[in-house]
Design a protein around this motif. Structure first.
Motif, PDB file in Angstrom:
ATOM      1  N   ARG A  26       0.837  -1.207   0.000  1.00 35.02           N
ATOM      2  CA  ARG A  26       0.000   0.000   0.000  1.00 35.02           C
ATOM      3  C   ARG A  26       0.877   1.264   0.000  1.00 35.02           C
ATOM      4  NH1 ARG A  26      -5.165   2.867   0.455  1.00 35.02           N
ATOM      5  NH2 ARG A  26      -4.692   4.703   1.691  1.00 35.02           N
ATOM      6  N   ARG A  27       1.914   1.256   0.837  1.00 33.87           N
ATOM      7  CA  ARG A  27       2.813   2.405   0.880  1.00 33.87           C
ATOM      8  C   ARG A  27       3.548   2.568  -0.460  1.00 33.87           C
ATOM      9  NH1 ARG A  27       5.678   0.709   4.642  1.00 33.87           N
ATOM     10  NH2 ARG A  27       7.506   0.070   3.467  1.00 33.87           N
ATOM     11  N   TYR A  28       3.958   1.462  -1.049  1.00 36.58           N
ATOM     12  CA  TYR A  28       4.637   1.512  -2.351  1.00 36.58           C
ATOM     13  C   TYR A  28       3.720   2.092  -3.423  1.00 36.58           C
ATOM     14  CZ  TYR A  28       6.444  -0.278  -6.791  1.00 36.58           C
ATOM     15  OH  TYR A  28       6.876  -0.391  -8.090  1.00 36.58           O
ATOM     16  N   LYS A 106       4.606   8.606   1.806  1.00 37.86           N
ATOM     17  CA  LYS A 106       4.491   7.827   3.036  1.00 37.86           C
ATOM     18  C   LYS A 106       5.863   7.298   3.452  1.00 37.86           C
ATOM     19  CE  LYS A 106      -0.067   8.027   2.982  1.00 37.86           C
ATOM     20  NZ  LYS A 106      -0.855   8.762   3.995  1.00 37.86           N
ATOM     21  N   SER A 107       6.095   7.276   4.756  1.00 40.89           N
ATOM     22  CA  SER A 107       7.373   6.790   5.272  1.00 40.89           C
ATOM     23  C   SER A 107       7.173   5.440   5.957  1.00 40.89           C
ATOM     24  CB  SER A 107       7.960   7.795   6.272  1.00 40.89           C
ATOM     25  OG  SER A 107       9.097   7.254   6.919  1.00 40.89           O
ATOM     26  N   LYS A 108       8.153   4.569   5.811  1.00 39.26           N
ATOM     27  CA  LYS A 108       8.079   3.264   6.470  1.00 39.26           C
ATOM     28  C   LYS A 108       8.362   3.366   7.965  1.00 39.26           C
ATOM     29  CE  LYS A 108      12.888   2.025   5.426  1.00 39.26           C
ATOM     30  NZ  LYS A 108      13.765   1.036   4.780  1.00 39.26           N
ATOM     31  N   LYS A 109       8.827   4.551   8.416  1.00 39.50           N
ATOM     32  CA  LYS A 109       9.108   4.744   9.832  1.00 39.50           C
ATOM     33  C   LYS A 109       7.861   5.115  10.632  1.00 39.50           C
ATOM     34  CE  LYS A 109      13.888   6.193   9.047  1.00 39.50           C
ATOM     35  NZ  LYS A 109      14.909   7.258   9.280  1.00 39.50           N
ATOM     36  N   ILE A 110       6.755   5.415   9.961  1.00 39.89           N
ATOM     37  CA  ILE A 110       5.518   5.750  10.665  1.00 39.89           C
ATOM     38  C   ILE A 110       5.041   4.520  11.426  1.00 39.89           C
ATOM     39  CG2 ILE A 110       3.116   6.471  10.363  1.00 39.89           C
ATOM     40  CD1 ILE A 110       3.968   7.969   7.876  1.00 39.89           C
ATOM     41  N   PRO A 111       4.702   4.651  12.715  1.00 38.16           N
ATOM     42  CA  PRO A 111       4.334   3.463  13.498  1.00 38.16           C
ATOM     43  C   PRO A 111       3.060   2.782  13.031  1.00 38.16           C
ATOM     44  CG  PRO A 111       3.925   5.478  14.754  1.00 38.16           C
ATOM     45  CD  PRO A 111       4.697   5.878  13.538  1.00 38.16           C
ATOM     46  N   ARG A 112       2.215   3.503  12.324  1.00 38.25           N
ATOM     47  CA  ARG A 112       0.961   2.906  11.856  1.00 38.25           C
ATOM     48  C   ARG A 112       1.013   2.699  10.347  1.00 38.25           C
ATOM     49  NH1 ARG A 112      -5.213   4.722  13.387  1.00 38.25           N
ATOM     50  NH2 ARG A 112      -6.285   3.669  11.690  1.00 38.25           N
ATOM     51  N   GLN A 113       0.899   1.441   9.935  1.00 43.20           N
ATOM     52  CA  GLN A 113       0.913   1.071   8.526  1.00 43.20           C
ATOM     53  C   GLN A 113      -0.330   0.230   8.250  1.00 43.20           C
ATOM     54  OE1 GLN A 113       3.247   2.134   6.420  1.00 43.20           O
ATOM     55  NE2 GLN A 113       4.817   2.861   7.844  1.00 43.20           N
ATOM     56  N   GLY A 114      -0.909   0.396   7.085  1.00 37.62           N
ATOM     57  CA  GLY A 114      -2.131  -0.351   6.793  1.00 37.62           C
ATOM     58  C   GLY A 114      -2.445  -0.400   5.317  1.00 37.62           C
ATOM     59  N   PHE A 115      -3.572  -1.034   5.005  1.00 36.39           N
ATOM     60  CA  PHE A 115      -4.056  -1.132   3.629  1.00 36.39           C
ATOM     61  C   PHE A 115      -5.573  -1.263   3.669  1.00 36.39           C
ATOM     62  CE2 PHE A 115      -3.511  -5.428   5.110  1.00 36.39           C
ATOM     63  CZ  PHE A 115      -4.579  -6.120   4.577  1.00 36.39           C
ATOM     64  N   LYS A 116      -6.199  -1.199   2.495  1.00 37.25           N
ATOM     65  CA  LYS A 116      -7.650  -1.287   2.392  1.00 37.25           C
ATOM     66  C   LYS A 116      -8.039  -2.334   1.352  1.00 37.25           C
ATOM     67  CE  LYS A 116      -8.661   3.529   3.623  1.00 37.25           C
ATOM     68  NZ  LYS A 116      -9.319   4.784   3.168  1.00 37.25           N
ATOM     69  N   THR A 117      -9.219  -2.893   1.555  1.00 32.43           N
ATOM     70  CA  THR A 117      -9.783  -3.836   0.588  1.00 32.43           C
ATOM     71  C   THR A 117     -11.292  -3.756   0.654  1.00 32.43           C
ATOM     72  OG1 THR A 117      -9.929  -6.152  -0.093  1.00 32.43           O
ATOM     73  CG2 THR A 117      -9.653  -5.727   2.249  1.00 32.43           C
ATOM     74  N   ASP A 118     -11.939  -3.877  -0.488  1.00 30.97           N
ATOM     75  CA  ASP A 118     -13.401  -3.871  -0.532  1.00 30.97           C
ATOM     76  C   ASP A 118     -13.967  -5.238  -0.868  1.00 30.97           C
ATOM     77  OD1 ASP A 118     -12.503  -3.988  -3.093  1.00 30.97           O
ATOM     78  OD2 ASP A 118     -13.661  -2.278  -3.849  1.00 30.97           O
ATOM     79  N   ARG A 119     -13.146  -6.282  -0.731  1.00 32.27           N
ATOM     80  CA  ARG A 119     -13.601  -7.642  -1.029  1.00 32.27           C
ATOM     81  C   ARG A 119     -13.455  -8.570   0.171  1.00 32.27           C
ATOM     82  NH1 ARG A 119     -11.086  -8.474  -7.168  1.00 32.27           N
ATOM     83  NH2 ARG A 119     -12.321  -6.818  -8.160  1.00 32.27           N
ATOM     84  N   ALA A 120     -13.354  -8.009   1.350  1.00 31.76           N
ATOM     85  CA  ALA A 120     -13.266  -8.829   2.556  1.00 31.76           C
ATOM     86  C   ALA A 120     -14.652  -9.315   2.956  1.00 31.76           C
ATOM     87  CB  ALA A 120     -12.630  -8.025   3.689  1.00 31.76           C
ATOM     88  N   LYS A 121     -14.679 -10.414   3.685  1.00 30.56           N
ATOM     89  CA  LYS A 121     -15.937 -11.005   4.143  1.00 30.56           C
ATOM     90  C   LYS A 121     -15.778 -11.495   5.579  1.00 30.56           C
ATOM     91  CE  LYS A 121     -17.236 -12.673  -0.471  1.00 30.56           C
ATOM     92  NZ  LYS A 121     -17.583 -13.870  -1.291  1.00 30.56           N
ATOM     93  N   ILE A 122     -16.898 -11.597   6.275  1.00 34.28           N
ATOM     94  CA  ILE A 122     -16.934 -12.195   7.604  1.00 34.28           C
ATOM     95  C   ILE A 122     -17.530 -13.588   7.449  1.00 34.28           C
ATOM     96  CG2 ILE A 122     -17.797 -12.021   9.957  1.00 34.28           C
ATOM     97  CD1 ILE A 122     -15.797  -9.883   9.287  1.00 34.28           C
ATOM     98  N   ILE A 123     -16.702 -14.601   7.633  1.00 34.78           N
ATOM     99  CA  ILE A 123     -17.117 -15.993   7.470  1.00 34.78           C
ATOM    100  C   ILE A 123     -16.935 -16.716   8.795  1.00 34.78           C
ATOM    101  CG2 ILE A 123     -16.788 -18.125   6.188  1.00 34.78           C
ATOM    102  CD1 ILE A 123     -17.744 -15.838   4.457  1.00 34.78           C
ATOM    103  N   SER A 124     -18.053 -17.185   9.378  1.00 34.66           N
ATOM    104  CA  SER A 124     -18.018 -17.943  10.640  1.00 34.66           C
ATOM    105  C   SER A 124     -17.273 -17.173  11.733  1.00 34.66           C
ATOM    106  CB  SER A 124     -17.366 -19.321  10.426  1.00 34.66           C
ATOM    107  OG  SER A 124     -18.090 -20.066   9.469  1.00 34.66           O
ATOM    108  N   GLY A 125     -17.505 -15.883  11.816  1.00 33.79           N
ATOM    109  CA  GLY A 125     -16.886 -15.073  12.860  1.00 33.79           C
ATOM    110  C   GLY A 125     -15.430 -14.750  12.621  1.00 33.79           C
ATOM    111  N   LYS A 126     -14.924 -15.014  11.397  1.00 32.74           N
ATOM    112  CA  LYS A 126     -13.542 -14.708  11.062  1.00 32.74           C
ATOM    113  C   LYS A 126     -13.487 -13.801   9.843  1.00 32.74           C
ATOM    114  CE  LYS A 126     -11.501 -18.944  12.977  1.00 32.74           C
ATOM    115  NZ  LYS A 126     -10.627 -20.119  12.703  1.00 32.74           N
TER     116      LYS A 126
END
Length: 382
Positions: A26-28, A106-126
């Motif tokens: 995501r940062r790249y 974006k810097s890799k030194k930032i303590p918070r790193q993340g990404f996004k997705t719109d194709r995630a699902k909740i399956i059996s509580g996971k």
């Protein structure tokens, strides 16, 4: 309505590596997209015949120049990173934005790193993320608690902070408006406490003061180690242990403050139909570093943000008083407004010998607590 639930996730060793790679990817994508956008924008500025860059053009350029290793990672990470970059560039041309400015790398030194997705699902509580092509090993991720929200899952944000992994699960749900009670209130925000018609809410309790004192000790200790040993200090076990303690206390402060604001705003929209607050310009209020620290800890912006979206959820009316409305200087009984040497300052009024928390009307002689007088003035706007 979109309601978001923040949960902690517990990936296994294999999925931990996958999440770390997606955070880096995501940062790249953001940095490469920003570099491409800057080049196109500079070329358009020099030669107006070139089209101005937009999200669609930059995304196609990024997809056209993809490397082989990128196909092993989720394609939605790149798409959503460029979409967010497009929104950032759109805000750059709107100077009314609170954090107006050109998008930054974006810097890799930032303590918070993340990404996004719109194709995630909740399956059996996971939590199940979208699996790229030609990837065999893929596992569902256990979450800290079962989501009590049901509905269509939107764009999920997954991020890593202080060695822990979190996910924000936004659901599109149908909300029922709260029952009308016919009551109104006004809220006066102050450093350390919030006044409203039914009392006072302490936003800086004693336990927060203890944590802030401990944080100050840890920060001094880390600064001293860096000053004496330089970059070598950050690799020592003592430095890492103290940094973990500092992060732990910052997390406790975060949880306490947000819990206070969340509970109070929920109480307001449940108990009242109309709420009046001041439209404060927090940046203009930061006159000194001491005042800035108190304003930051009092979380004026976070309070307003929470109250606004909860009023929209439950069909309650939120009234914003104008920035120039003299709620503090106006007498709630006769309407007299203090000006010039009669004004109340942070230190009170030395000319008349009044304190900071006292309001004395020099026209009708009305005496009241300064914050209570401001609440009554705000309530008069309804």
């Amino acid at each position: 309505m979109i309601r978001t639930q923040k949960v902690r996730i517990y990936p296994n060793s294999h999925m931990t590596k996958i999440l770390d790679d997606l955070c880096d990817y995501r940062r790249y994508c953001w940095n490469m997209g920003l570099e491409t956008w800057n080049d196109m924008y500079d070329l358009h500025t020099i030669e107006p015949t070139n089209s101005c860059p937009n999200t669609y053009v930059v995304r196609n350029e990024m997809v056209r120049n993809k490397y082989d290793w990128q196909y092993k990672l989720s394609a939605r990470t790149l798409q959503l990173a460029i979409d967010d970059l497009g929104k950032a560039w759109k805000n750059f041309f709107d100077k009314s934005q609170p954090d107006w400015g050109k998008p930054r790398f974006k810097s890799k030194k930032i303590p918070r790193q993340g990404f996004k997705t719109d194709r995630a699902k909740i399956i059996s509580g996971k939590l199940r993320l979208d699996k790229p092509c030609d990837v065999k090993n893929w596992y569902d991720i256990r979450i800290s608690k079962n989501s009590d929200l049901t509905g269509e899952l939107k764009v999920v944000s997954v991020y890593r902070e202080n060695g822990k992994y979190w996910a924000s699960l936004p659901f599109e749900v149908d909300l029922k408006s709260k029952a009308k009670c016919g009551r109104s209130t006004a809220v006066d925000l102050n450093v350390g406490h919030i006044n409203y018609t039914d009392g006072i809410v302490n936003t800086l309790p004693k336990k927060l003061g203890i944590l802030y004192e401990r944080i100050k000790i840890y920060q001094k200790g880390l600064a001293r180690k860096r000053f004496l040993n330089g970059k070598i200090a950050t690799k020592s076990n003592n430095y890492k242990a103290m940094r973990i303690k500092l992060q732990r206390d910052y997390g406790r402060v975060f949880n306490i403050q947000h819990d206070i604001i969340q509970k109070f705003t929920t109480k307001l929209v449940t108990t009242y139909d109309k709420v009046v607050i001041e439209n404060l310009s927090v940046k203009d209020m930061k006159m000194t570093h001491v005042a800035s620290k108190g304003l930051h800890r009092s979380m004026f912006g976070y309070f307003r943000q929470n109250l606004m979206y909860k009023c929209n959820w439950y069909d309650k009316e939120l009234i914003l008083a104008d920035k120039t409305y003299p709620s503090t200087q106006r007498c709630s009984k006769c309407g007299y407004i203090k000006r010039g040497e009669d004004r109340i300052t942070l230190g009170g009024n030395s000319s008349h010998g009044t304190r900071h928390n006292e309001y004395v009307c020099y026209k009708c002689g009305f005496v009241l607590d300064r914050d209570e007088n401001a609440v009554l003035n705000l309530l008069a706007l309804i």
